[in-house]
Design a protein around this motif. Structure first.
Motif, short mmCIF file in Angstrom:
data_model
loop_
_atom_site.label_atom_id
_atom_site.label_comp_id
_atom_site.label_asym_id
_atom_site.label_seq_id
_atom_site.Cartn_x
_atom_site.Cartn_y
_atom_site.Cartn_z
N SER A 173 -34.90 17.82 2.03
CA SER A 173 -35.38 18.24 3.42
C SER A 173 -36.20 19.35 3.83
CB SER A 173 -33.69 18.20 4.04
OG SER A 173 -33.96 18.57 5.50
N LYS A 174 -36.81 19.06 4.97
CA LYS A 174 -37.62 20.48 5.47
C LYS A 174 -36.74 21.24 6.31
CE LYS A 174 -39.79 17.71 9.08
NZ LYS A 174 -40.99 17.24 9.71
N TRP A 175 -35.72 20.99 6.69
CA TRP A 175 -34.86 21.62 7.63
C TRP A 175 -33.96 22.47 6.77
CZ3 TRP A 175 -37.19 21.19 11.80
CH2 TRP A 175 -37.76 19.83 12.30
N ASP A 176 -33.52 23.52 7.30
CA ASP A 176 -32.39 24.43 6.70
C ASP A 176 -31.13 24.55 7.53
OD1 ASP A 176 -34.36 25.15 4.76
OD2 ASP A 176 -35.13 26.85 6.09
N ASN A 177 -30.41 23.45 7.77
CA ASN A 177 -29.41 23.22 8.21
C ASN A 177 -28.38 22.23 7.83
OD1 ASN A 177 -30.64 21.06 9.01
ND2 ASN A 177 -29.92 21.18 11.44
N ASN A 178 -28.31 22.21 6.41
CA ASN A 178 -27.65 20.99 5.83
C ASN A 178 -26.28 21.63 5.56
OD1 ASN A 178 -29.61 18.41 5.69
ND2 ASN A 178 -30.88 20.45 4.60
N TYR A 179 -26.06 22.91 5.11
CA TYR A 179 -24.94 23.57 4.57
C TYR A 179 -24.78 24.93 5.60
CZ TYR A 179 -24.87 20.44 0.57
OH TYR A 179 -25.00 19.15 0.00
N TYR A 180 -23.66 24.96 5.56
CA TYR A 180 -22.74 26.23 6.23
C TYR A 180 -22.57 27.10 5.35
CZ TYR A 180 -20.00 29.24 9.19
OH TYR A 180 -19.26 30.46 9.87
N LEU A 181 -23.01 28.40 5.24
CA LEU A 181 -22.61 29.49 4.33
C LEU A 181 -21.62 30.30 5.25
CD1 LEU A 181 -23.21 31.00 1.61
CD2 LEU A 181 -24.96 32.24 2.81
N SER A 182 -20.37 30.18 4.75
CA SER A 182 -19.35 30.96 5.34
C SER A 182 -19.06 32.01 5.00
CB SER A 182 -18.14 29.96 5.67
OG SER A 182 -17.42 29.98 4.00
N TYR A 183 -19.34 32.46 3.67
CA TYR A 183 -19.04 33.84 2.98
C TYR A 183 -20.11 34.07 1.99
CZ TYR A 183 -16.70 37.56 0.49
OH TYR A 183 -16.40 38.59 -0.10
N TYR A 184 -20.74 35.27 2.21
CA TYR A 184 -21.81 35.63 1.00
C TYR A 184 -21.49 37.28 0.95
CZ TYR A 184 -26.01 36.50 -1.46
OH TYR A 184 -26.65 37.11 -2.53
N GLU A 185 -21.34 37.64 -0.41
CA GLU A 185 -21.15 39.11 -0.66
C GLU A 185 -21.88 39.50 -1.88
OE1 GLU A 185 -20.28 42.50 0.81
OE2 GLU A 185 -18.70 40.93 1.53
N SER A 186 -22.58 40.50 -1.89
CA SER A 186 -22.96 40.78 -3.02
C SER A 186 -22.49 42.33 -3.20
CB SER A 186 -24.86 41.42 -2.92
OG SER A 186 -25.10 41.89 -4.05
N ILE A 187 -21.62 42.54 -4.31
CA ILE A 187 -20.74 43.56 -4.60
C ILE A 187 -21.59 44.28 -5.97
CG2 ILE A 187 -18.68 42.64 -3.81
CD1 ILE A 187 -17.72 41.73 -6.36
N PRO A 188 -21.51 45.79 -5.79
CA PRO A 188 -22.20 46.43 -6.71
C PRO A 188 -21.55 46.82 -8.05
CG PRO A 188 -21.00 48.04 -5.12
CD PRO A 188 -20.86 46.44 -4.91
N TYR A 189 -20.70 45.70 -8.69
CA TYR A 189 -20.34 45.69 -10.08
C TYR A 189 -20.38 44.53 -10.68
CZ TYR A 189 -15.87 44.96 -7.14
OH TYR A 189 -15.21 44.21 -6.41
#
Length: 360
Positions: free
Chosen positions: A192-208
């Protein structure tokens, strides 16, 4: 006796004694039975490109670069270290972890290239990356269900109890159809050319670097307040089980943890709102508890202290299954499942996503 209970994974002490007495014979018989069922479940074509295929790729459900970051001499632990199943190896190599064989090498090498690039995780994931993860998760689930369906058929032939096996096969077939539908959605989302197919409810980058690698689609039973998300015992034809995707990716110097679902999946709305209001540490505890209570597809650092792996509550939670055994047709299986999977029990097990357990 209670009206309903959930089966637990693993063997009792008496069963383990019986197994050890006939270990060689038992392993030989079970190994042969599983081998035949895998052969019977083999597809004739790739599940992505639909081209005829005689030799399928050994695909990983968790990216190999994540597994490498938690391995010791190429090995790491898995669910078999927590569940009392003496027939399972206590460690695995990278070539054995969460693998499945239903797609060709060309598709495996090209379709997942965006999300299987470790450099992509120095920023948030794209919608295409989420679609690729969803594809991989559903392919793994499809492979698992196809094998299980054939296993039930072969068990019915060899051991009888056709009624029970037919029921298990019907439930497995229903799950299989849902996974195939979700796979088709993910394939379209990738193109798809659209960026609304999935909903990212949580994203965390942790330093370890966390000691766990995980990637799976999970059908949560209830939210943080006990509200129903999925009635997993509702087998009416028009009732569809809805999944959320969870990933824990240990990288070279940091880790990424994320949770997402198909866009417009309202069944998870309350849970996502409740989750959002938690503190950083509590969110990690919830994700950690979901992994060990709902899945067997986790792999963790072999350097973890054996005493921690013997944690009684951790082992008990890891044995949780949703298979309901009822003593009465009126028993409430869903109520018992909600108690078993209660996310408010998250403090009863070690939180491997906390900095305390980081890989040094």
């Amino acid at each position: 006796m209670d009206d309903v209970s959930l089966l637990k994974l693993g063997l009792t002490e008496d069963q383990k004694k019986d197994f050890n007495k006939k270990k060689v014979e038992f392993n030989k018989r079970i190994g042969s039975f599983l081998k035949v069922s895998r052969a019977d479940a083999k597809n004739a074509e790739c599940f992505i490109c639909r081209k005829k295929c005689s030799s399928f790729c050994n695909s990983h459900s968790v990216p190999q670069f994540c597994l490498q970051n938690i391995s010791v001499a190429g090995k790491f632990y898995h669910a078999g270290n927590l569940v009392d199943m003496p027939m399972l190896d206590k460690d695995k190599g990278i070539g054995e972890a969460g693998t499945f064989k239903i797609i060709c090498s060309d598709c495996d090498n090209s379709v997942f290239s965006d999300y299987e690039n470790p450099e992509a995780y120095y920023q948030g994931p794209t919608d295409k990356m989420l679609a690729q993860i969803a594809m991989k998760n559903n392919l793994k689930s499809i492979s698992k269900r196809q094998f299980e369906i054939q296993l039930y058929r072969n068990m019915a032939k060899q051991f009888g109890n056709d009624k029970m096996m037919s029921h298990m096969e019907a439930v497995g077939s229903s799950d299989l159809n849902e996974y195939i539908y979700e796979l088709q959605y993910a394939k379209k989302a990738c193109q798809s050319k659209w960026d609304n197919n999935y909903y990212l409810s949580y994203y965390e980058s942790i330093p370890y670097v966390v000691p766990i690698a995980f990637q799976n689609n999970i059908a949560l039973v209830s939210d943080l307040e006990g509200g129903t998300i999925n009635d997993i015992y509702n087998h009416l034809r028009d009732y569809v089980i809805k999944s959320v995707h969870i990933c824990v990716f240990p990288l070279k110097n940091h880790s990424v943890i994320m949770m997402f679902c198909k866009n417009g999946e309202h069944r998870y709305s309350k849970f996502f709102k409740q989750f959002k209001n938690l503190s950083f540490e509590e969110k990690l505890k919830v994700i950690n508890y979901i992994i060990f209570s709902y899945s067997e597809n986790y792999y963790f650092y072999k350097g973890i202290d054996q005493e921690i792996l013997s944690h009684a509550n951790l082992k008990d939670v890891a044995k949780t299954t949703s298979v309901s055994v009822k003593n009465s047709p009126f028993a409430d299986s869903l109520k018992v499942a909600k108690e078993a999977y209660d996310l408010n029990k998250r403090d009863t097990i070690p939180n491997f996503l906390s900095e305390t357990f980081k890989v040094v």
